[in-house]
Write an enzyme that holds these catalytic residues in place. Structure first.
Site, mmCIF file in Angstrom:
data_model
loop_
_atom_site.group_PDB
_atom_site.id
_atom_site.type_symbol
_atom_site.label_atom_id
_atom_site.label_comp_id
_atom_site.label_asym_id
_atom_site.label_seq_id
_atom_site.Cartn_x
_atom_site.Cartn_y
_atom_site.Cartn_z
ATOM 1 N N ASN A 69 125.601 35.725 -23.345
ATOM 2 C CA ASN A 69 125.185 37.061 -23.795
ATOM 3 C C ASN A 69 126.202 38.142 -23.452
ATOM 4 O OD1 ASN A 69 122.893 36.770 -25.301
ATOM 5 N ND2 ASN A 69 121.472 37.495 -23.752
ATOM 6 N N ASP A 83 113.992 33.356 -24.538
ATOM 7 C CA ASP A 83 115.446 33.394 -24.674
ATOM 8 C C ASP A 83 116.153 32.992 -23.384
ATOM 9 O OD1 ASP A 83 115.020 34.244 -27.232
ATOM 10 O OD2 ASP A 83 115.417 36.363 -26.811
ATOM 11 N N GLY A 84 115.518 33.244 -22.250
ATOM 12 C CA GLY A 84 116.123 32.912 -20.961
ATOM 13 C C GLY A 84 116.386 31.428 -20.790
#
Length: 361
Positions: free
Chosen positions: A202, A106-107
């Site tokens: 995010n 996800d990073g």
């Protein structure tokens, strides 16, 4: 009374959002997680396919090619010579890339978002990391999947971002000494303001940092003070970020198609402080309370961590530039698949069916 209530609101089916190219894509940015040996072979395979088979212009960061496992590979050298390289802190590639392919967890998607402060190209994320909540594609069949994207046969989900502005006040007081050597201020102050803006996919996290005191910050919504956060901090997240730090702090999980901003306290010193959801587009402002005992710290998607002092402010609203994330199937199925596979949502041993003997009791 409304004449025709059915004309008041039209709810779009999330599955109807499709990727549409105005012209066939010719350039692609490949983002690879740095210093991960397990990604070397997938990275090389993908780049060979894009350059040799699809005849595409491939953009790669210079620091990726500085890896000895890539730079010392003579067989791969002919491919790297065709790459267009850039440095994230110097070069602007926002108008050169048609779409993005991420290799990692996800990073890598969060990092791809940070490279574009305005419009973001569509992102295709392959699950080659640990969690993979935002990376729906498996690499086993990457060729056919990339072909589908190039042809425009894919659904997308528009992941909203937060536009964040940090305003820092640096006060320089002109001091003078009295006859006893005590420093006095004559009331004159010189203000120097520094403003920095970020695009956040995010969450924005404001916390107490290394201090042992509670954080004490005021939270404003559209100019009105709505509460003071006393605790370890507060998380302001997008629907995409609701399944990250926010869910660990007790927030609800929100589908990325929902236009909203979530406010979640971190360990609040109050039994009644619950996470809340506010409409997308409102303007939030966070400042240290006048009587706060210590400073606070802020980070943006886990990066760019910095101290917030008295007089500083953090302004947050919904960005006009979302991240178009390419779906494996569609926005709804992909999201529930991630909830089940990555977070094991509602996993429980099923209750046994009643037998005829049990029903008699």
């Amino acid at each position: 009374m409304l004449q025709n209530p059915h004309t008041v609101m039209h709810i779009q089916d999330p599955a109807s959002q499709k990727l549409t190219w105005n012209k066939p894509p010719k350039s692609v940015l490949v983002i690879k997680k740095i210093r991960d040996a397990s990604l070397l072979q997938p990275f090389k395979e993908l780049c060979i396919f894009l350059t040799e088979v699809k005849d595409m212009i491939v953009y790669v960061e210079k620091k990726v090619l500085e890896d000895p496992a890539i730079s010392d590979d003579e067989n791969f050298g002919a491919i790297t010579e065709k790459f267009c390289t850039f440095r994230d802190d110097l070069d602007d590639i926002s108008n050169r890339v048609d779409f993005i392919i991420c290799l990692g967890g996800d990073g890598t998607l969060l990092y791809a978002s940070s490279l574009f402060q305005e419009s973001v190209p569509p992102v295709m994320a392959f699950h080659l990391g640990s969690l993979g909540f935002l990376t729906p594609f498996k690499f086993d069949t990457y060729q056919s999947q990339v072909d589908q994207v190039i042809e425009g046969n894919a659904a997308i989900v528009l992941r909203s971002r937060l536009k964040v502005r940090v305003l820092k006040e640096n006060w320089e007081k002109k001091a003078r000494l009295d006859e006893k050597g005590i420093i006095l201020t004559n009331g004159d102050t010189e203000s120097r303001r520094k403003s920095v803006q970020y695009q956040v996919l995010n969450e924005v996290v404001v916390d107490r940092g290394p201090s042992s005191y509670l954080s004490n910050v005021d939270l404003f919504l559209d100019g009105h003070l709505i509460t003071t956060v006393q605790g370890d901090g507060v998380i302001v997240s997008t629907p995409t970020g609701s399944t990250a730090y926010a869910v660990a702090a007790g927030a609800s999980m929100i589908h990325p198609n929902v236009p909203a901003i979530m406010i979640t306290p971190i360990c609040p010193h109050s039994l009644s402080f619950r996470p809340i959801v506010v409409p997308a587009g409102v303007e939030l402002k966070i400042m240290l309370s006048r009587d706060a005992r210590n400073t606070a710290w802020v980070s943006f998607d886990g990066r760019k961590r910095q101290e917030i002092c008295h007089g500083d402010s953090i302004t947050i609203t919904t960005s006009c530039f979302p991240v178009p994330s390419i779906c494996f199937r569609d926005p709804v199925n992909d999201w529930f698949e991630s909830l089940a596979q990555c977070l094991h949502w509602n996993v429980r041993k099923k209750q046994n069916q009643l037998s005829s003997e049990d029903e008699e009791f």
